[in-house]
Design a protein around this motif. Structure first.
Motif, PDB file in Angstrom:
ATOM      1  N   SER A 103       0.782  -1.024   0.184  1.00 38.29           N
ATOM      2  CA  SER A 103       0.070  -0.037   0.116  1.00 38.29           C
ATOM      3  C   SER A 103       1.088   1.247   0.029  1.00 38.29           C
ATOM      4  O   SER A 103       0.544   2.157  -0.762  1.00 38.29           O
ATOM      5  N   ASP A 161      -6.483   4.335 -10.419  1.00 38.09           N
ATOM      6  CA  ASP A 161      -6.610   2.626 -10.129  1.00 38.09           C
ATOM      7  C   ASP A 161      -5.408   2.561  -9.063  1.00 38.09           C
ATOM      8  O   ASP A 161      -5.759   1.774  -8.422  1.00 38.09           O
ATOM      9  N   ALA A 187      -6.029   0.336  -5.729  1.00 42.54           N
ATOM     10  CA  ALA A 187      -5.333  -0.710  -5.229  1.00 42.54           C
ATOM     11  C   ALA A 187      -4.871  -0.824  -4.130  1.00 42.54           C
ATOM     12  O   ALA A 187      -4.630  -1.734  -3.217  1.00 42.54           O
ATOM     13  N   SER A 188      -4.443   0.548  -3.619  1.00 39.73           N
ATOM     14  CA  SER A 188      -3.821   0.533  -2.386  1.00 39.73           C
ATOM     15  C   SER A 188      -4.925   0.504  -1.373  1.00 39.73           C
ATOM     16  O   SER A 188      -4.542  -0.122  -0.364  1.00 39.73           O
ATOM     17  N   ARG A 235      -7.328  -1.443  -1.660  1.00 40.41           N
ATOM     18  CA  ARG A 235      -7.937  -2.923  -1.483  1.00 40.41           C
ATOM     19  C   ARG A 235      -6.449  -3.768  -1.462  1.00 40.41           C
ATOM     20  O   ARG A 235      -6.895  -5.097  -1.924  1.00 40.41           O
ATOM     21  N   VAL A 236      -5.630  -3.504  -1.135  1.00 41.60           N
ATOM     22  CA  VAL A 236      -4.227  -4.276  -1.364  1.00 41.60           C
ATOM     23  C   VAL A 236      -4.632  -5.658  -0.815  1.00 41.60           C
ATOM     24  O   VAL A 236      -4.028  -6.937  -1.363  1.00 41.60           O
ATOM     25  N   ASP A 256      -7.147  -7.625  -0.911  1.00 44.50           N
ATOM     26  CA  ASP A 256      -7.897  -8.382  -1.850  1.00 44.50           C
ATOM     27  C   ASP A 256      -7.285  -8.796  -3.219  1.00 44.50           C
ATOM     28  O   ASP A 256      -7.858  -9.461  -3.820  1.00 44.50           O
ATOM     29  N   LEU A 257      -5.937  -8.228  -3.329  1.00 48.99           N
ATOM     30  CA  LEU A 257      -5.457  -8.500  -4.477  1.00 48.99           C
ATOM     31  C   LEU A 257      -4.608  -9.705  -4.460  1.00 48.99           C
ATOM     32  O   LEU A 257      -4.145 -10.075  -3.418  1.00 48.99           O
ATOM     33  N   SER A 258      -4.297 -10.405  -5.585  1.00 51.53           N
ATOM     34  CA  SER A 258      -3.675 -11.548  -5.611  1.00 51.53           C
ATOM     35  C   SER A 258      -2.280 -11.236  -5.815  1.00 51.53           C
ATOM     36  O   SER A 258      -1.874 -10.046  -6.127  1.00 51.53           O
ATOM     37  N   GLU A 295      -1.769  -9.879  -9.341  1.00 52.94           N
ATOM     38  CA  GLU A 295      -2.243  -8.384  -9.473  1.00 52.94           C
ATOM     39  C   GLU A 295      -1.443  -7.280  -8.887  1.00 52.94           C
ATOM     40  O   GLU A 295      -1.183  -6.323  -9.410  1.00 52.94           O
ATOM     41  N   ILE A 296      -0.759  -7.805  -7.686  1.00 51.20           N
ATOM     42  CA  ILE A 296       0.119  -6.598  -6.927  1.00 51.20           C
ATOM     43  C   ILE A 296       1.312  -6.647  -7.736  1.00 51.20           C
ATOM     44  O   ILE A 296       1.866  -5.516  -7.936  1.00 51.20           O
ATOM     45  N   THR A 311       0.619  -4.549 -11.109  1.00 49.69           N
ATOM     46  CA  THR A 311       0.336  -3.172 -10.672  1.00 49.69           C
ATOM     47  C   THR A 311       1.767  -2.387 -10.236  1.00 49.69           C
ATOM     48  O   THR A 311       1.986  -1.154 -10.724  1.00 49.69           O
TER      49      THR A 311
END
Length: 102
Positions: free
Chosen positions: A27, A58, A62-63, A65-66, A68-70, A73-74, A77
């Protein structure tokens, strides 16, 4: 090495070791990317560019909901942020021509 170049390297390094990062670290990297992109956009005179704004939004999402990210995805990003910052840096430092500004 400039501060921006060092941050780009940090993003790429983090993407290569994403499984070792805690959510708060990811994050923080996303938030620093937002600040860096905004600063470089302002220096390049692109503050009103809608596409650049979408990237910032975006990254903010992403920050937030970090958790929740795979990992994939991280990783993607972080690489995207590094690529955008690299391109903006080229616009600012080199004027986009490939040659340093006089």
């Amino acid at each position: 090495m400039s501060k921006t170049t060092g941050f780009i390297a940090e993003l790429v390094r983090a993407a290569n070791e994403v499984e070792k990062l805690e959510p708060y670290e990811v994050s923080r990297l996303f938030d620093r990317s937002i600040d860096t992109i905004r600063g470089l956009r302002a220096q390049a005179g692109l503050a009103g560019d809608r596409r650049a704004t979408d990237v910032v939004i975006d990254l903010g999402i992403a920050s937030a909901r970090v958790r929740d990210l795979s990992l994939e995805e991280i990783r993607d990003t972080l690489i995207d942020a590094a690529s955008i910052i690299r391109a903006l840096r080229m616009l600012v430092v080199e004027g986009g021509s490939g040659y340093p500004r006089p």
